[in-house]
Design a protein around this motif. Structure first.
Motif, mmCIF file in Angstrom:
data_model
loop_
_atom_site.group_PDB
_atom_site.id
_atom_site.type_symbol
_atom_site.label_atom_id
_atom_site.label_comp_id
_atom_site.label_asym_id
_atom_site.label_seq_id
_atom_site.Cartn_x
_atom_site.Cartn_y
_atom_site.Cartn_z
ATOM 1 N N ILE A 65 -11.469 20.639 36.877
ATOM 2 C CA ILE A 65 -10.144 20.055 37.068
ATOM 3 C C ILE A 65 -9.061 21.076 36.737
ATOM 4 O O ILE A 65 -8.096 21.256 37.499
ATOM 5 C CB ILE A 65 -9.955 18.763 36.232
ATOM 6 N N ARG A 66 -9.223 21.765 35.612
ATOM 7 C CA ARG A 66 -8.251 22.790 35.207
ATOM 8 C C ARG A 66 -8.101 23.839 36.313
ATOM 9 O O ARG A 66 -6.991 24.223 36.687
ATOM 10 C CB ARG A 66 -8.708 23.447 33.897
ATOM 11 N N ARG A 69 -6.322 22.349 39.488
ATOM 12 C CA ARG A 69 -4.891 22.105 39.276
ATOM 13 C C ARG A 69 -4.061 23.386 39.409
ATOM 14 O O ARG A 69 -2.840 23.315 39.594
ATOM 15 C CB ARG A 69 -4.635 21.444 37.926
ATOM 16 N N THR A 70 -4.677 24.556 39.333
ATOM 17 C CA THR A 70 -3.944 25.817 39.515
ATOM 18 C C THR A 70 -3.743 26.130 40.993
ATOM 19 O O THR A 70 -2.944 26.997 41.339
ATOM 20 C CB THR A 70 -4.670 27.014 38.858
ATOM 21 N N TYR A 74 -4.119 21.366 45.379
ATOM 22 C CA TYR A 74 -4.691 20.330 44.516
ATOM 23 C C TYR A 74 -3.818 19.998 43.305
ATOM 24 O O TYR A 74 -4.253 19.325 42.384
ATOM 25 C CB TYR A 74 -6.103 20.730 44.062
ATOM 26 N N ALA A 75 -2.581 20.445 43.326
ATOM 27 C CA ALA A 75 -1.679 20.183 42.196
ATOM 28 C C ALA A 75 -1.464 18.690 41.966
ATOM 29 O O ALA A 75 -1.336 18.252 40.827
ATOM 30 C CB ALA A 75 -0.341 20.894 42.425
ATOM 31 N N SER A 76 -1.455 17.912 43.054
ATOM 32 C CA SER A 76 -1.222 16.471 42.882
ATOM 33 C C SER A 76 -2.301 15.609 43.537
ATOM 34 O O SER A 76 -2.150 14.400 43.641
ATOM 35 C CB SER A 76 0.155 16.099 43.442
ATOM 36 N N THR A 77 -3.403 16.213 43.959
ATOM 37 C CA THR A 77 -4.512 15.455 44.544
ATOM 38 C C THR A 77 -5.186 14.615 43.456
ATOM 39 O O THR A 77 -5.424 15.115 42.357
ATOM 40 C CB THR A 77 -5.562 16.425 45.149
ATOM 41 N N VAL A 97 -5.908 17.873 31.058
ATOM 42 C CA VAL A 97 -6.084 18.719 32.251
ATOM 43 C C VAL A 97 -5.605 18.005 33.520
ATOM 44 O O VAL A 97 -5.791 18.480 34.626
ATOM 45 C CB VAL A 97 -7.545 19.229 32.417
ATOM 46 N N ARG A 98 -4.999 16.834 33.337
ATOM 47 C CA ARG A 98 -4.387 16.050 34.410
ATOM 48 C C ARG A 98 -5.398 15.375 35.340
ATOM 49 O O ARG A 98 -5.214 15.331 36.555
ATOM 50 C CB ARG A 98 -3.371 16.901 35.194
ATOM 51 N N THR A 100 -6.773 12.211 37.059
ATOM 52 C CA THR A 100 -6.036 11.032 37.512
ATOM 53 C C THR A 100 -6.559 9.756 36.860
ATOM 54 O O THR A 100 -5.809 8.841 36.561
ATOM 55 C CB THR A 100 -6.139 10.900 39.047
#
Length: 121
Positions: A65-66, A69-70, A74-77, A97-98, A100
């Motif tokens: 995930i980390r 997200r970079t 995939y920043a908001s997927t 690590v954001r 969802t």
């Protein structure tokens, strides 16, 4: 066009169950055997949703995930953890690590489809 989902889990039986469940609901599913495989597939193809296990060889779910997200695509997927881990500490790490959302195995197939429909339609 149907939505594309990536299912990342080192357990073949879990991957197959997730894929079978989601394909039955009309989604396209790609399977990955661990976090590293999932990251490679996510870089070469665009997915609308990603499921990942936590405990896998080569790269665990939080690291995946980390890494995802970079990447701008995939920043908001939506990325959902599907794991046996259910501790508050582990969920807090997922939030950090954001991730969802968090689903605990074993999962209920109708519930899985309900969550996917809520997240991506």
């Amino acid at each position: 066009m149907s939505k594309k989902i990536l299912a990342v889990d080192d357990s073949a039986s879990i991957r197959q169950l997730v894929a079978f469940t989601l394909r039955g609901a009309g989604y396209q599913v790609t399977e990955a055997v661990d976090g590293q495989d999932g990251l490679q597939k996510a870089k070469s193809e665009r997915f609308d949703l990603i499921f990942t296990d936590q405990n896998m060889p080569r790269m665990d779910g939080l690291t995946l995930i980390r890494s995802l997200r970079t990447l701008p695509q995939y920043a908001s997927t939506p990325i959902l953890m599907l794991t046996t881990e259910s501790s508050a500490e582990m969920k807090a790490q997922g939030k950090a690590v954001r991730a969802t959302g968090w689903l605990v195995k074993p999962f209920d197939p109708p519930k899985l489809i309900e969550v996917v429909r809520k997240v991506i339609g």
